[in-house]
Design a protein around this motif. Structure first.
Motif, PDB file in Angstrom:
ATOM      1  N   GLN A  79      -6.608   2.604  10.296  1.00 54.37           N
ATOM      2  CA  GLN A  79      -6.116   2.593  11.673  1.00 54.37           C
ATOM      3  C   GLN A  79      -4.739   1.938  11.750  1.00 54.37           C
ATOM      4  O   GLN A  79      -3.856   2.413  12.489  1.00 54.37           O
ATOM      5  CB  GLN A  79      -7.109   1.855  12.576  1.00 54.37           C
ATOM      6  CG  GLN A  79      -8.476   2.503  12.668  1.00 54.37           C
ATOM      7  CD  GLN A  79      -8.410   3.939  13.131  1.00 54.37           C
ATOM      8  OE1 GLN A  79      -7.947   4.232  14.234  1.00 54.37           O
ATOM      9  NE2 GLN A  79      -8.853   4.851  12.292  1.00 54.37           N
ATOM     10  N   MET A  80      -4.544   0.849  11.011  1.00 52.51           N
ATOM     11  CA  MET A  80      -3.239   0.182  11.003  1.00 52.51           C
ATOM     12  C   MET A  80      -2.152   1.099  10.470  1.00 52.51           C
ATOM     13  O   MET A  80      -1.039   1.148  10.997  1.00 52.51           O
ATOM     14  CB  MET A  80      -3.312  -1.099  10.165  1.00 52.51           C
ATOM     15  CG  MET A  80      -4.126  -2.207  10.787  1.00 52.51           C
ATOM     16  SD  MET A  80      -4.136  -3.694   9.745  1.00 52.51           S
ATOM     17  CE  MET A  80      -5.307  -4.709  10.653  1.00 52.51           C
ATOM     18  N   TRP A  81      -2.475   1.847   9.391  1.00 57.14           N
ATOM     19  CA  TRP A  81      -1.491   2.755   8.809  1.00 57.14           C
ATOM     20  C   TRP A  81      -1.110   3.842   9.827  1.00 57.14           C
ATOM     21  O   TRP A  81       0.071   4.178   9.976  1.00 57.14           O
ATOM     22  CB  TRP A  81      -2.046   3.402   7.539  1.00 57.14           C
ATOM     23  CG  TRP A  81      -1.040   4.276   6.848  1.00 57.14           C
ATOM     24  CD1 TRP A  81      -0.797   5.595   7.075  1.00 57.14           C
ATOM     25  CD2 TRP A  81      -0.107   3.871   5.838  1.00 57.14           C
ATOM     26  NE1 TRP A  81       0.212   6.050   6.268  1.00 57.14           N
ATOM     27  CE2 TRP A  81       0.646   5.012   5.500  1.00 57.14           C
ATOM     28  CE3 TRP A  81       0.139   2.672   5.179  1.00 57.14           C
ATOM     29  CZ2 TRP A  81       1.652   4.975   4.527  1.00 57.14           C
ATOM     30  CZ3 TRP A  81       1.138   2.639   4.212  1.00 57.14           C
ATOM     31  CH2 TRP A  81       1.880   3.772   3.897  1.00 57.14           C
ATOM     32  N   GLU A  82      -2.107   4.371  10.524  1.00 51.51           N
ATOM     33  CA  GLU A  82      -1.824   5.432  11.493  1.00 51.51           C
ATOM     34  C   GLU A  82      -0.991   4.906  12.653  1.00 51.51           C
ATOM     35  O   GLU A  82      -0.076   5.592  13.134  1.00 51.51           O
ATOM     36  CB  GLU A  82      -3.131   6.045  11.992  1.00 51.51           C
ATOM     37  CG  GLU A  82      -2.933   7.274  12.850  1.00 51.51           C
ATOM     38  CD  GLU A  82      -4.190   8.126  12.979  1.00 51.51           C
ATOM     39  OE1 GLU A  82      -4.138   9.132  13.715  1.00 51.51           O
ATOM     40  OE2 GLU A  82      -5.207   7.812  12.325  1.00 51.51           O
ATOM     41  N   ILE A  83      -1.297   3.681  13.091  1.00 51.88           N
ATOM     42  CA  ILE A  83      -0.528   3.095  14.184  1.00 51.88           C
ATOM     43  C   ILE A  83       0.918   2.846  13.756  1.00 51.88           C
ATOM     44  O   ILE A  83       1.859   3.144  14.491  1.00 51.88           O
ATOM     45  CB  ILE A  83      -1.187   1.782  14.651  1.00 51.88           C
ATOM     46  CG1 ILE A  83      -2.510   2.078  15.355  1.00 51.88           C
ATOM     47  CG2 ILE A  83      -0.254   1.001  15.577  1.00 51.88           C
ATOM     48  CD1 ILE A  83      -3.348   0.843  15.623  1.00 51.88           C
ATOM     49  N   LYS A  84       1.110   2.321  12.554  1.00 53.95           N
ATOM     50  CA  LYS A  84       2.447   1.937  12.103  1.00 53.95           C
ATOM     51  C   LYS A  84       3.281   3.127  11.646  1.00 53.95           C
ATOM     52  O   LYS A  84       4.471   3.210  11.928  1.00 53.95           O
ATOM     53  CB  LYS A  84       2.354   0.920  10.973  1.00 53.95           C
ATOM     54  CG  LYS A  84       3.712   0.349  10.557  1.00 53.95           C
ATOM     55  CD  LYS A  84       3.578  -0.861   9.679  1.00 53.95           C
ATOM     56  CE  LYS A  84       4.942  -1.433   9.311  1.00 53.95           C
ATOM     57  NZ  LYS A  84       5.654  -1.963  10.492  1.00 53.95           N
ATOM     58  N   GLN A 122       0.838  -1.195   0.000  1.00 59.39           N
ATOM     59  CA  GLN A 122       0.000   0.000   0.000  1.00 59.39           C
ATOM     60  C   GLN A 122       0.874   1.247   0.000  1.00 59.39           C
ATOM     61  O   GLN A 122       2.014   1.232   0.465  1.00 59.39           O
ATOM     62  CB  GLN A 122      -0.948   0.044   1.196  1.00 59.39           C
ATOM     63  CG  GLN A 122      -0.324  -0.261   2.542  1.00 59.39           C
ATOM     64  CD  GLN A 122      -0.338  -1.724   2.872  1.00 59.39           C
ATOM     65  OE1 GLN A 122      -1.359  -2.376   2.754  1.00 59.39           O
ATOM     66  NE2 GLN A 122       0.790  -2.255   3.293  1.00 59.39           N
ATOM     67  N   GLY A 123       0.326   2.318  -0.569  1.00 60.96           N
ATOM     68  CA  GLY A 123       1.026   3.597  -0.601  1.00 60.96           C
ATOM     69  C   GLY A 123       0.030   4.720  -0.424  1.00 60.96           C
ATOM     70  O   GLY A 123      -1.174   4.544  -0.616  1.00 60.96           O
TER      71      GLY A 123
END
Length: 370
Positions: free
Chosen positions: A85-90, A19-20
């Motif tokens: 949410q995963m992107w924000e966490i990572k 993903q990007g």
């Protein structure tokens, strides 16, 4: 933007392996580097509902922690929220929306805008993109380099599409519309007004609102790969809806037939790379394309008279469950090479839907581009 891979099929299309981030500034679109799949670890997983646990999380237990497994649910707004949410966490970056597309969609558009060159010097275009990205890569490249090939292909193709869309918008829109109708380009926006536009464009890939029984009835047929293999390049899935019969209460009943088959040849079976099979040949299930099959009733409607037949066996026969207020039948299919399974059943619409015809939303496969 999530690049889906239909050879490890998910209800919304395919496993999201990379993903990007797309940035839009004053109408100008730019895409950043693609990143590999995100994994939070099961101990840090986002919570899933009890219904999701039963229907989507029993095999991998990673729907709330693995970016690719969020797409087990056919409700894309839910999957997209988990991804955001995963992107924000990572990465510590908030995103305003998520779009997902698959290699067949890329192939459609590359047929209009021209090919792109991959890191090894080979190229993909409107005739071969799906096969290269979902078949040849697994046969010709070491697994450690495959994600880089996928990410480079998705990024380069998207950059070219954006530029060419401005020069030839009509042709690009025609092929793009075809892919959208097949569920190969879907989107979610956090802003409710923007999400309403997505819905009006038919790109939301959301489950029907169970309370809106007067809406045009939509039934769902979805499949998920639960073994971690890349065998779904060989999957054929055909859904047919027979002639409806009007009932005395104003509802309609339709016969539905779903046929799933593996078209893998004996030669292909014997040459399967380990990464495609998912396990070594010493394993009893090394050539088993294990799929969950999910049949969704329309809002306020029902599914009945479910029967299975064919040379492939259901290890878990379709049984009744519920998801977001909709009736669901869920079963696990053991699909071996050159076998098939047929599921027949009746879909009855809500009487409040009146004479609006039943339509089907179903998981897109590779077969159209094979």
């Amino acid at each position: 933007m999530v690049a889906e891979n239909n050879v490890e099929i998910r209800a919304n299309g395919g496993y999201g392996g990379s993903q990007g981030v797309i940035s839009v500034t004053d109408g100008k679109l730019e895409i950043g580097d693609f990143q590999p799949k995100m994994s939070l670890g099961i101990e840090n997983a986002l919570p899933v509902t009890e219904e999701e646990e039963v229907l989507f999380n029993q095999a991998t237990h990673e729907m709330g922690s693995d970016s690719g497994d969020t797409l087990f649910t056919p409700d894309f707004p839910r999957a997209a929220w988990l991804l955001s949410q995963m992107w924000e966490i990572k990465y510590g970056q908030h995103v305003d929306g998520v779009v997902a597309l698959d290699p067949v969609f890329l192939q459609y558009l590359l047929g209009v805008v021209g090919g792109v060159v991959l890191p090894d010097g080979s190229s993909i275009d409107g005739t071969n993109a799906a096969r290269v990205l979902m078949h040849d890569v697994y046969w010709n490249y070491d697994p450690s380099t495959q994600d880089a090939i996928f990410a480079a292909a998705a990024g380069a193709a998207f950059d070219k599409v954006l530029g060419a869309w401005q020069r030839r918008p009509g042709a690009a829109e025609r092929r793009g519309s075809e892919g959208c109708e097949e569920g190969r380009f879907i989107a979610w926006m956090e802003n409710p007004d923007e999400e309403n536009v997505i819905k009006e464009l038919g790109l939301a890939a959301a489950l029907p609102d169970a309370s809106d029984t007067s809406a045009a009835p939509v039934t769902g047929v979805f499949v998920n790969n639960i073994r971690g293999s890349k065998l779904d390049w060989f999957l054929n899935k055909d859904v047919t809806v027979g002639t409806g019969k009007r009932n005395s209460d104003g509802s309609w009943s339709y016969p539905v037939t779903v046929t799933l088959s593996s078209v893998m040849s004996e030669e292909e079976e014997e040459s399967l790379p380990l990464y495609v099979a998912g396990v070594g040949r010493q394993a009893s299930d090394w050539n088993d394309e294990r799929l969950t099959v999910l049949l969704y009733a329309p809002a306020g409607g029902t599914i009945s008279d479910v029967e299975t037949s064919g040379s492939a066996a259901f290890s878990t026969a379709p049984e009744e469950h519920a998801h977001n207020g909709l009736q669901v039948f869920y079963g696990v299919l053991e699909l071996l090479p050159r076998t098939d399974a047929t599921v027949t059943y009746t879909v009855t619409t809500a009487s409040a839907a009146g004479d609006q015809p039943l339509t089907v939303r179903t998981t897109p496969t590779c077969q159209a581009a094979r």
